[in-house]
Design an enzyme around this catalytic site. Structure first.
Site, PDB file in Angstrom:
ATOM      1  N   GLU A 115       0.769  -1.503  -0.142  1.00 31.89           N
ATOM      2  CA  GLU A 115       0.064  -0.099   0.321  1.00 31.89           C
ATOM      3  C   GLU A 115       0.928   1.435  -0.261  1.00 31.89           C
ATOM      4  O   GLU A 115       0.434   2.364   0.187  1.00 31.89           O
ATOM      5  CB  GLU A 115      -0.770   0.416   1.076  1.00 31.89           C
ATOM      6  CG  GLU A 115      -2.127  -0.810   1.019  1.00 31.89           C
ATOM      7  CD  GLU A 115      -2.743  -0.599   0.050  1.00 31.89           C
ATOM      8  OE1 GLU A 115      -3.324   0.480  -0.720  1.00 31.89           O
ATOM      9  OE2 GLU A 115      -3.208  -1.626  -0.669  1.00 31.89           O
ATOM     10  N   ASP A 168      16.193  15.510 -28.750  1.00 36.25           N
ATOM     11  CA  ASP A 168      14.537  14.936 -28.259  1.00 36.25           C
ATOM     12  C   ASP A 168      13.699  15.596 -28.274  1.00 36.25           C
ATOM     13  O   ASP A 168      14.448  16.865 -27.682  1.00 36.25           O
ATOM     14  CB  ASP A 168      14.908  13.624 -26.844  1.00 36.25           C
ATOM     15  CG  ASP A 168      15.699  13.014 -27.118  1.00 36.25           C
ATOM     16  OD1 ASP A 168      16.375  12.752 -28.605  1.00 36.25           O
ATOM     17  OD2 ASP A 168      16.651  12.295 -26.689  1.00 36.25           O
TER      18      ASP A 168
HETATM   19  C1  LIG Z   1       0.301   0.185  -5.232  1.00 41.30           C
HETATM   20  S1  LIG Z   1       1.287   1.339  -5.026  1.00 41.30           S
HETATM   21  C2  LIG Z   1       1.051   2.015  -3.503  1.00 41.30           C
HETATM   22  C3  LIG Z   1      -0.119   3.399  -3.869  1.00 41.30           C
HETATM   23  C4  LIG Z   1      -0.655   3.993  -2.723  1.00 41.30           C
HETATM   24  N1  LIG Z   1      -1.952   3.104  -2.104  1.00 41.30           N
HETATM   25  C5  LIG Z   1      -1.503   5.625  -2.709  1.00 41.30           C
HETATM   26  O1  LIG Z   1      -2.380   4.910  -3.475  1.00 41.30           O
HETATM   27  O2  LIG Z   1      -1.004   6.581  -3.411  1.00 41.30           O
HETATM   28  C6  LIG Z   1       2.691   0.814  -4.645  1.00 41.30           C
HETATM   29  C7  LIG Z   1       4.048   1.532  -4.395  1.00 41.30           C
HETATM   30  O3  LIG Z   1       4.565   2.400  -5.913  1.00 41.30           O
HETATM   31  C8  LIG Z   1       4.690   3.015  -6.143  1.00 41.30           C
HETATM   32  N2  LIG Z   1       4.326   3.663  -7.499  1.00 41.30           N
HETATM   33  C9  LIG Z   1       3.006   3.187  -7.988  1.00 41.30           C
HETATM   34  N3  LIG Z   1       3.028   4.142  -8.335  1.00 41.30           N
HETATM   35  C10 LIG Z   1       3.511   5.258  -8.951  1.00 41.30           C
HETATM   36  C11 LIG Z   1       3.518   5.980  -9.952  1.00 41.30           C
HETATM   37  N4  LIG Z   1       3.109   6.770 -10.421  1.00 41.30           N
HETATM   38  N5  LIG Z   1       5.012   7.387  -9.747  1.00 41.30           N
HETATM   39  C12 LIG Z   1       6.039   6.232  -8.964  1.00 41.30           C
HETATM   40  N6  LIG Z   1       5.666   5.838  -8.510  1.00 41.30           N
HETATM   41  C13 LIG Z   1       4.868   4.834  -8.564  1.00 41.30           C
HETATM   42  C14 LIG Z   1       4.841   3.654  -5.343  1.00 41.30           C
HETATM   43  O4  LIG Z   1       6.575   3.361  -4.764  1.00 41.30           O
HETATM   44  C15 LIG Z   1       3.855   3.146  -4.465  1.00 41.30           C
HETATM   45  O5  LIG Z   1       4.552   3.455  -2.735  1.00 41.30           O
END
Ligand SMILES: C[S@@+](CC[C@H](N)C(=O)[O-])C[C@H]1O[C@@H](n2cnc3c(N)ncnc32)[C@H](O)[C@@H]1O
Length: 243
Positions: A115, A168
């Site tokens: 999460e 680019d």
């Molecule tokens: C399932 S996600 C957690 C999402 C969080 N519960 C929320 O809704 O904000 C797990 C991890 O994926 C990474 N992550 C997910 N989406 C991302 C994005 N769009 N850009 C960068 N990191 C991402 C982050 O490090 C996050 O802690």
């Protein structure tokens, strides 16, 4: 430039140094990639890195004590590096951000899983939060790889041809012009004649016109941010007349 990546899946991130531009940059010593696994900082016998969320609900949360120890060790190894948490809630990365990050000595990239991470980690030890787009990934690793790749190609000497990164998309606020290679004609589609003219000034003018035109067509929002000079305005008019 030094990248320290805090991740539960180091083998996933290491893949970025195994192919193409980033692999060559690592071989040449332009970048170093050091993966740090928070599991190595867990103190219990099961090497636990996550726990159930306070207040209930689904999923697990990465533990503050374990992740803070990991970040602090990374910071000791590279004190000049900013700590960036990859997060869907962060500022969406763009070429200008990558270009300014390329001037840093290093970055510590923190990848969440489950999460996400205990909020107090962000308050206590994170300098910036970066997102790679408005969608949710299962972990920050792909985000860290995107950041490493896009920064690396901006480092002097990383690309075979020094000008490639300058040409680019986004580097001057415009999308890149179209590119062609042999064969000269395919399925009755020839390449634009000017590219065979040998007239470098005309080729440069045509490329500028195409960059302006396709930015107008595909990303008008980018063009709106630019203050075009008279010459560019004229080139764009010519492009639009030809459509
Ligand atoms: C399932 S996600 C957690 C999402 C969080 N519960 C929320 O809704 O904000 C797990 C991890 O994926 C990474 N992550 C997910 N989406 C991302 C994005 N769009 N850009 C960068 N990191 C991402 C982050 O490090 C996050 O802690």
């Amino acid at each position: 430039m030094r990248f320290d990546v805090i991740t539960l899946f180091p083998e996933m991130v290491q893949a970025v140094t195994q192919s193409g531009v980033t692999s060559r940059a690592a071989e040449q010593g332009l970048i170093t990639l050091n993966c740090i696994n928070p599991r190595d900082y867990a103190t219990d016998k099961h090497r636990t890195v996550d726990d159930r969320p306070y207040g209930g609900g689904p999923g697990m949360v990465m533990k503050a004590d374990v992740v803070l120890s990991t970040i602090r060790d990374a910071k000791q190894q590279s004190p000049a590096s900013k700590v960036v948490y990859l997060s869907p809630q962060g500022k969406t990365v763009n070429q200008a951000m990558m270009s300014s990050a390329a001037k840093e000595e290093g970055l510590i990239l923190l990848c969440g899983r489950y999460e996400g991470i205990d909020e107090r980690i962000i308050e206590l030890a994170v300098d910036e939060e970066w997102s790679i787009g408005d969608y949710v990934l299962s972990g920050g690793e792909l985000g860290a790889m995107v950041v490493i790749d896009s920064i690396t190609r901006l480092l002097p000497g990383a690309l075979g041809h020094e000008q490639s990164a300058e040409q680019d998309s986004f580097s001057d606020g415009l999308l890149d012009c179209p590119h062609y290679t042999r064969p000269e004609e395919i399925e009755e589609k020839p390449i634009p004649a000017v590219l065979k003219s040998g007239n470098h000034a005309e080729i440069a003018k045509w490329r500028r016109m195409e960059a302006l035109g396709r930015t107008y067509q595909k990303r008008p929002d980018l063009l709106e941010k630019l203050d075009l000079n008279e010459q560019d305005k004229k080139l764009l008019e010519v492009f639009l007349r030809q459509q």
